[in-house]
Scaffold this motif. Structure first.
Motif, PDB file in Angstrom:
ATOM      1  N   SER A  79     -12.086   8.397   6.340  1.00 13.21           N
ATOM      2  CA  SER A  79     -13.251   9.123   5.853  1.00 13.21           C
ATOM      3  C   SER A  79     -14.132   8.240   4.976  1.00 13.21           C
ATOM      4  O   SER A  79     -13.672   7.250   4.410  1.00 13.21           O
ATOM      5  CB  SER A  79     -12.817  10.355   5.050  1.00 13.21           C
TER       6      SER A  79
ATOM      7  N   ALA B 204     -10.261  16.264   3.668  1.00 14.22           N
ATOM      8  CA  ALA B 204      -8.826  16.396   3.926  1.00 14.22           C
ATOM      9  C   ALA B 204      -8.498  17.725   4.592  1.00 14.22           C
ATOM     10  O   ALA B 204      -7.598  17.809   5.429  1.00 14.22           O
ATOM     11  CB  ALA B 204      -8.047  16.254   2.621  1.00 14.22           C
TER      12      ALA B 204
ATOM     13  N   TYR C  45      -2.622  12.614   8.277  1.00 14.18           N
ATOM     14  CA  TYR C  45      -2.780  11.497   7.354  1.00 14.18           C
ATOM     15  C   TYR C  45      -4.180  10.886   7.457  1.00 14.18           C
ATOM     16  O   TYR C  45      -4.702  10.674   8.556  1.00 14.18           O
ATOM     17  CB  TYR C  45      -1.750  10.398   7.640  1.00 14.18           C
ATOM     18  N   LEU C  46      -4.752  10.612   6.288  1.00 12.39           N
ATOM     19  CA  LEU C  46      -5.976   9.828   6.188  1.00 12.39           C
ATOM     20  C   LEU C  46      -5.589   8.426   5.719  1.00 12.39           C
ATOM     21  O   LEU C  46      -4.645   8.264   4.930  1.00 12.39           O
ATOM     22  CB  LEU C  46      -6.942  10.443   5.173  1.00 12.39           C
ATOM     23  N   ILE C  47      -6.289   7.429   6.173  1.00 14.73           N
ATOM     24  CA  ILE C  47      -6.009   6.053   5.776  1.00 14.73           C
ATOM     25  C   ILE C  47      -7.141   5.555   4.886  1.00 14.73           C
ATOM     26  O   ILE C  47      -8.319   5.822   5.142  1.00 14.73           O
ATOM     27  CB  ILE C  47      -5.843   5.134   7.016  1.00 14.73           C
ATOM     28  N   ARG C  48      -6.792   4.890   3.813  1.00 14.23           N
ATOM     29  CA  ARG C  48      -7.790   4.390   2.870  1.00 14.23           C
ATOM     30  C   ARG C  48      -7.479   2.945   2.506  1.00 14.23           C
ATOM     31  O   ARG C  48      -6.305   2.550   2.365  1.00 14.23           O
ATOM     32  CB  ARG C  48      -7.792   5.228   1.588  1.00 14.23           C
TER      33      ARG C  48
ATOM     34  N   GLU D 141      -8.145   6.698  -5.806  1.00 11.02           N
ATOM     35  CA  GLU D 141      -7.668   7.254  -4.537  1.00 11.02           C
ATOM     36  C   GLU D 141      -6.390   8.079  -4.737  1.00 11.02           C
ATOM     37  O   GLU D 141      -6.174   9.075  -4.032  1.00 11.02           O
ATOM     38  CB  GLU D 141      -7.415   6.136  -3.523  1.00 11.02           C
TER      39      GLU D 141
ATOM     40  N   GLN E  20      -5.891  11.814  -3.587  1.00  7.63           N
ATOM     41  CA  GLN E  20      -4.743  12.166  -2.736  1.00  7.63           C
ATOM     42  C   GLN E  20      -3.993  13.357  -3.314  1.00  7.63           C
ATOM     43  O   GLN E  20      -3.624  14.288  -2.588  1.00  7.63           O
ATOM     44  CB  GLN E  20      -3.835  10.931  -2.612  1.00  7.63           C
TER      45      GLN E  20
ATOM     46  N   ASN F 214      -6.129  16.433  -2.717  1.00 12.72           N
ATOM     47  CA  ASN F 214      -6.129  16.801  -1.296  1.00 12.72           C
ATOM     48  C   ASN F 214      -4.865  17.568  -0.904  1.00 12.72           C
ATOM     49  O   ASN F 214      -4.922  18.566  -0.171  1.00 12.72           O
ATOM     50  CB  ASN F 214      -6.232  15.551  -0.424  1.00 12.72           C
TER      51      ASN F 214
ATOM     52  N   LYS G 279      -2.493  14.146   3.909  1.00 17.05           N
ATOM     53  CA  LYS G 279      -1.989  13.150   2.977  1.00 17.05           C
ATOM     54  C   LYS G 279      -2.723  11.821   3.208  1.00 17.05           C
ATOM     55  O   LYS G 279      -3.482  11.689   4.151  1.00 17.05           O
ATOM     56  CB  LYS G 279      -0.489  12.965   3.170  1.00 17.05           C
ATOM     57  N   THR G 280      -2.466  10.833   2.328  1.00 17.25           N
ATOM     58  CA  THR G 280      -3.186   9.564   2.406  1.00 17.25           C
ATOM     59  C   THR G 280      -2.224   8.393   2.551  1.00 17.25           C
ATOM     60  O   THR G 280      -1.199   8.320   1.857  1.00 17.25           O
ATOM     61  CB  THR G 280      -4.056   9.344   1.153  1.00 17.25           C
TER      62      THR G 280
ATOM     63  N   PHE H 206      -2.245   4.223   2.197  1.00 20.02           N
ATOM     64  CA  PHE H 206      -3.036   3.166   1.593  1.00 20.02           C
ATOM     65  C   PHE H 206      -2.738   1.827   2.265  1.00 20.02           C
ATOM     66  O   PHE H 206      -1.576   1.485   2.519  1.00 20.02           O
ATOM     67  CB  PHE H 206      -2.736   3.049   0.097  1.00 20.02           C
TER      68      PHE H 206
END
Length: 373
Positions: free
Chosen positions: A7, A77, A87-90, A101, A105, A108, A116-117, A119
């Motif tokens: 995102s 999220a 899962y989101l990736i950052r 972040e 997280q 979210n 979830k995130t 990293f």
């Protein structure tokens, strides 16, 4: 993992963002980019424009498992979970990034029940690259050459075209002028596929040079406007086929036929400046601003080595129809002529451009001549 999300506002998308998307592709079958439409921000590009830029950037790398969704008035999220993304990736560049972040997280997951995130840490050469970083580069002479190193090609083209559009509107306001902007920057103008040097980069660089000259010499706004108008059109026509008139003469006639300057006297002045860049008839042109436009046009010769090398490759590509041996002979003659003028102190007739670029131009041309030998 079947699906992972990424995102951001992505205004513009950078090579750092692209790296994170690439990492996502390595651990998931499908990647969804959730593009935020944040009403509190004032992005350069609309959400749909940014979406198109991201998709084109991925297509250039043949990433066919990436889709882009615009998120409006909702938590990313939460939208991600609705689309089957757990899962989101950052990307994490600094400890400050992690602290921020990590807070997002927690919000979210614990507050809105969203994705979830994960990293990931980018390589060192991308550690400082962000949209804000890219935006901060805009403006000074050479900014476009620097920006090009940090964003994918579609984002770069969109960024400089947007910048050029603002410059154009400042010189030629009004709806009737928009068609001419599209014509000059489009496929039949500076944006053409065969324009490897006399292209949009050339326009951006020259207009930045004019701005720097005006700011540092106290030039009048009227003089700067005349030079700008001439520069916009000086390479509007650029062909290699035999013709009864030169490219510069054809460009001058195109300008005169545009109707962008209602004052006939000023229109003729701009045409004179355009014709002054013609190596055949230009020597016979007289105008108080002639040395300025020629300085702007030749300023590329005095840039740093990386920019000059890009220019030299572009010139070779524009003359790709010329065999290597013949090109080497002709290019050598041109460079020897220009370097001779630089040694004599006449390459840049205007003192401001001479001070900035004469010595670096000699170094650059000497290096290229050695490579051609």
């Amino acid at each position: 993992m079947k699906r992972i999300g990424f995102s951001g506002t992505l205004d513009p998308i950078t090579n750092g963002h692209m790296w994170v998307i690439g990492e996502a592709r390595s651990i998931a079958d499908e990647v969804i980019v959730f593009l935020s439409e944040n009403s509190t921000k004032q992005p350069r590009f609309s959400a749909e424009e940014r979406r198109a830029i991201v998709l084109e950037s991925c297509a250039e790398r043949q990433w066919d498992n990436v889709q882009v969704l615009v998120v409006k008035s909702d938590y990313t999220a939460r939208v991600a979970r609705k689309h089957g993304v757990d899962y989101l990736i950052r990307g994490i560049r600094t400890t400050a990034d992690f602290d921020y972040e990590n807070l997002i997280q927690q919000t979210n997951v614990e507050v809105i029940g969203g994705a979830k995130t994960l990293f990931v840490m980018p390589p060192r050469d991308l550690g400082s690259v962000s949209s804000s970083f890219v935006k901060a580069l805009e403006g000074p002479v050479g900014w476009n050459w620097t920006t090009k190193k940090f964003v994918p090609a579609p984002a770069y083209r969109a960024w400089i075209t947007s910048w050029l559009h603002k410059e154009w509107q400042a010189s030629f306001p009004g709806a009737p002028a928009e068609a001419w902007f599209a014509r000059l920057t489009g496929a039949d103008g500076y944006g053409g596929a065969t324009r490897h040097y006399h292209n949009l980069d050339h326009l951006v660089h020259g207009l930045a040079e004019i701005r720097a000259w005006a700011a540092n010499t106290g030039a009048t706004a009227q003089d700067a406007d005349l030079v700008r108008a001439a520069f916009w059109f000086h390479d509007a026509y650029y062909g290699h086929e035999p013709s009864s008139v030169s490219n510069e003469e054809a460009s001058a006639r195109l300008w005169l036929g545009s109707g962008l300057e209602p004052d006939a006297g000023r229109a003729d002045e701009v045409a004179t400046l355009i014709r002054a860049t013609d190596h055949l008839q230009g020597g016979h042109m007289a105008h108080p601003l002639k040395d300025i436009l020629l300085g702007v046009d030749l300023a590329i010769l005095g840039q740093d080595e990386e920019v000059y090398s890009h220019y030299a490759r572009g010139i070779r590509a524009e003359y790709g129809h010329v065999p290597d041996d013949r090109y080497g002979e002709q290019r050598t003659r041109v460079l020897e002529h220009l370097r001779g003028k630089a040694y004599a102190g006449t390459l840049f007739a205007d003192p401001w451009f001479a001070e900035q670029y004469n010595e670096p131009a000699i170094v650059n041309m000497t290096r290229e001549l050695a490579a051609l030998a």
